[in-house]
Design an enzyme around this catalytic site. Structure first.
Site, PDB file in Angstrom:
ATOM      1  N   HIS A 139       0.836  -1.199   0.000  1.00  0.00           N
ATOM      2  CA  HIS A 139       0.000   0.000   0.000  1.00  0.00           C
ATOM      3  C   HIS A 139       0.877   1.258   0.000  1.00  0.00           C
ATOM      4  O   HIS A 139       0.605   2.207  -0.729  1.00  0.00           O
ATOM      5  CB  HIS A 139      -0.884   0.048   1.253  1.00  0.00           C
ATOM      6  CG  HIS A 139      -1.908  -1.047   1.350  1.00  0.00           C
ATOM      7  ND1 HIS A 139      -2.076  -1.807   2.485  1.00  0.00           N
ATOM      8  CD2 HIS A 139      -2.823  -1.511   0.468  1.00  0.00           C
ATOM      9  CE1 HIS A 139      -3.060  -2.672   2.294  1.00  0.00           C
ATOM     10  NE2 HIS A 139      -3.525  -2.535   1.088  1.00  0.00           N
TER      11      HIS A 139
ATOM     12  N   ARG B 138      -1.793  -6.333  -8.485  1.00  0.00           N
ATOM     13  CA  ARG B 138      -0.690  -7.247  -8.190  1.00  0.00           C
ATOM     14  C   ARG B 138      -0.570  -8.378  -9.183  1.00  0.00           C
ATOM     15  O   ARG B 138       0.506  -8.871  -9.477  1.00  0.00           O
ATOM     16  CB  ARG B 138      -0.873  -7.860  -6.795  1.00  0.00           C
ATOM     17  CG  ARG B 138      -0.591  -6.920  -5.678  1.00  0.00           C
ATOM     18  CD  ARG B 138      -1.112  -7.432  -4.376  1.00  0.00           C
ATOM     19  NE  ARG B 138      -2.561  -7.403  -4.360  1.00  0.00           N
ATOM     20  CZ  ARG B 138      -3.303  -7.604  -3.272  1.00  0.00           C
ATOM     21  NH1 ARG B 138      -2.739  -7.878  -2.124  1.00  0.00           N
ATOM     22  NH2 ARG B 138      -4.616  -7.532  -3.348  1.00  0.00           N
TER      23      ARG B 138
ATOM     24  N   LYS C 106     -17.841  -7.547   7.479  1.00  0.00           N
ATOM     25  CA  LYS C 106     -16.468  -8.067   7.547  1.00  0.00           C
ATOM     26  C   LYS C 106     -15.946  -8.041   8.971  1.00  0.00           C
ATOM     27  O   LYS C 106     -16.246  -7.123   9.734  1.00  0.00           O
ATOM     28  CB  LYS C 106     -15.563  -7.182   6.678  1.00  0.00           C
ATOM     29  CG  LYS C 106     -14.942  -7.905   5.488  1.00  0.00           C
ATOM     30  CD  LYS C 106     -14.088  -6.926   4.707  1.00  0.00           C
ATOM     31  CE  LYS C 106     -13.206  -7.598   3.689  1.00  0.00           C
ATOM     32  NZ  LYS C 106     -12.448  -6.607   2.900  1.00  0.00           N
TER      33      LYS C 106
ATOM     34  N   SER D 165      -2.544  -7.791   2.946  1.00  0.00           N
ATOM     35  CA  SER D 165      -2.928  -7.657   4.357  1.00  0.00           C
ATOM     36  C   SER D 165      -3.292  -9.018   4.928  1.00  0.00           C
ATOM     37  O   SER D 165      -3.017  -9.298   6.106  1.00  0.00           O
ATOM     38  CB  SER D 165      -4.112  -6.702   4.510  1.00  0.00           C
ATOM     39  OG  SER D 165      -3.747  -5.407   4.150  1.00  0.00           O
TER      40      SER D 165
HETATM   41  P1  ADP Z   1      -9.582  -4.344  -0.279  1.00  0.00           P
HETATM   42  O1  ADP Z   1     -10.303  -4.787   0.965  1.00  0.00           O
HETATM   43  O2  ADP Z   1     -10.337  -3.337  -1.106  1.00  0.00           O
HETATM   44  O3  ADP Z   1      -8.953  -5.440  -1.093  1.00  0.00           O
HETATM   45  P2  ADP Z   1      -6.903  -3.716   0.571  1.00  0.00           P
HETATM   46  O4  ADP Z   1      -6.621  -2.890   1.772  1.00  0.00           O
HETATM   47  O5  ADP Z   1      -6.535  -5.153   0.625  1.00  0.00           O
HETATM   48  O6  ADP Z   1      -8.426  -3.476   0.316  1.00  0.00           O
HETATM   49  O7  ADP Z   1      -6.245  -3.081  -0.722  1.00  0.00           O
HETATM   50  C1  ADP Z   1      -6.472  -1.764  -1.141  1.00  0.00           C
HETATM   51  C2  ADP Z   1      -5.785  -1.522  -2.476  1.00  0.00           C
HETATM   52  O8  ADP Z   1      -4.392  -1.746  -2.363  1.00  0.00           O
HETATM   53  C3  ADP Z   1      -6.252  -2.436  -3.613  1.00  0.00           C
HETATM   54  O9  ADP Z   1      -6.271  -1.694  -4.807  1.00  0.00           O
HETATM   55  C4  ADP Z   1      -5.177  -3.485  -3.673  1.00  0.00           C
HETATM   56  O10 ADP Z   1      -5.085  -4.053  -4.968  1.00  0.00           O
HETATM   57  C5  ADP Z   1      -3.966  -2.649  -3.366  1.00  0.00           C
HETATM   58  N1  ADP Z   1      -2.859  -3.467  -2.841  1.00  0.00           N
HETATM   59  C6  ADP Z   1      -2.877  -4.290  -1.788  1.00  0.00           C
HETATM   60  N2  ADP Z   1      -1.666  -4.880  -1.609  1.00  0.00           N
HETATM   61  C7  ADP Z   1      -0.877  -4.403  -2.598  1.00  0.00           C
HETATM   62  C8  ADP Z   1       0.499  -4.629  -2.990  1.00  0.00           C
HETATM   63  N3  ADP Z   1       1.279  -5.490  -2.346  1.00  0.00           N
HETATM   64  N4  ADP Z   1       0.961  -3.964  -4.057  1.00  0.00           N
HETATM   65  C9  ADP Z   1       0.153  -3.101  -4.726  1.00  0.00           C
HETATM   66  N5  ADP Z   1      -1.124  -2.851  -4.435  1.00  0.00           N
HETATM   67  C10 ADP Z   1      -1.634  -3.484  -3.377  1.00  0.00           C
END
Ligand code: ADP
Length: 152
Positions: free
Chosen positions: A17, A90, A41, A127
């Site tokens: 992120h 990703r 969730k 995450s």
């Molecule tokens: P969600 O619950 O919407 O999936 P996340 O917090 O997991 O929320 O992710 C938010 C954004 O960050 C999404 O666009 C996701 O693709 C991006 N993201 C998560 N991990 C990575 C990473 N390692 N590299 C690039 N983008 C990421």
């Protein structure tokens, strides 16, 4: 003034992120990191913890705001006057998933979704993997910014 939101759960924020947020900042004047609440969730970290982790990570950075929202992402965009949604990609699974959401959002509102490809070094981080490592007492510190610390 180009304002974008970067929506997600951030449970917790990871180095993936952070990479997208930093690179997003070069494209937009203001980036709102938007923590979406989904009542169905279950989260590992509270809203306050997740917000605190992100705020501490970017405390030196002007141009970044952290906000919490509930409901449709496009409605939140309207509320804060953002014309863009930033998302990270990703892998092909992310692409398929994000494509459907972006098309739907575009039907709902005149909002553009901008995708950034993940950096090679952080592409494997999610995450959910971080939560798994934390739950099993592994060293999660290489996967997250230093502000993310847990006693869990
Ligand atoms: P969600 O619950 O919407 O999936 P996340 O917090 O997991 O929320 O992710 C938010 C954004 O960050 C999404 O666009 C996701 O693709 C991006 N993201 C998560 N991990 C990575 C990473 N390692 N590299 C690039 N983008 C990421």
């Amino acid at each position: 003034m180009k304002r974008a939101i970067f929506p997600g759960s951030f449970d917790p924020i990871t180095l993936g992120h952070v990479d997208i947020i930093k690179r997003g900042l070069t494209l937009f004047d203001e980036l709102i990191v938007a923590i979406g609440i989904n009542s169905a969730k279950k989260y590992m970290f509270s809203i306050e913890e997740r917000q605190g982790f992100i705020e501490n990570t970017f405390k030196e950075e002007t141009g970044i705001k952290v906000m919490v929202y509930e409901g449709l992402t496009v409605d939140f965009c309207r509320e804060v006057n953002a014309d863009f949604i930033l998302r990270g990609l990703r892998n092909p699974a992310d692409f398929e998933f994000e494509k459907a959401i972006a098309h739907t959002n575009r039907d709902l509102a005149p909002v553009e979704t901008v995708f950034l490809l993940t950096s090679a070094g952080t592409s494997y981080i999610s995450s959910s993997i971080v939560r798994e490592v934390i739950q099993n007492n592994g060293d999660y510190t290489k996967l997250v910014p230093p502000s993310v610390r847990t006693s869990k």
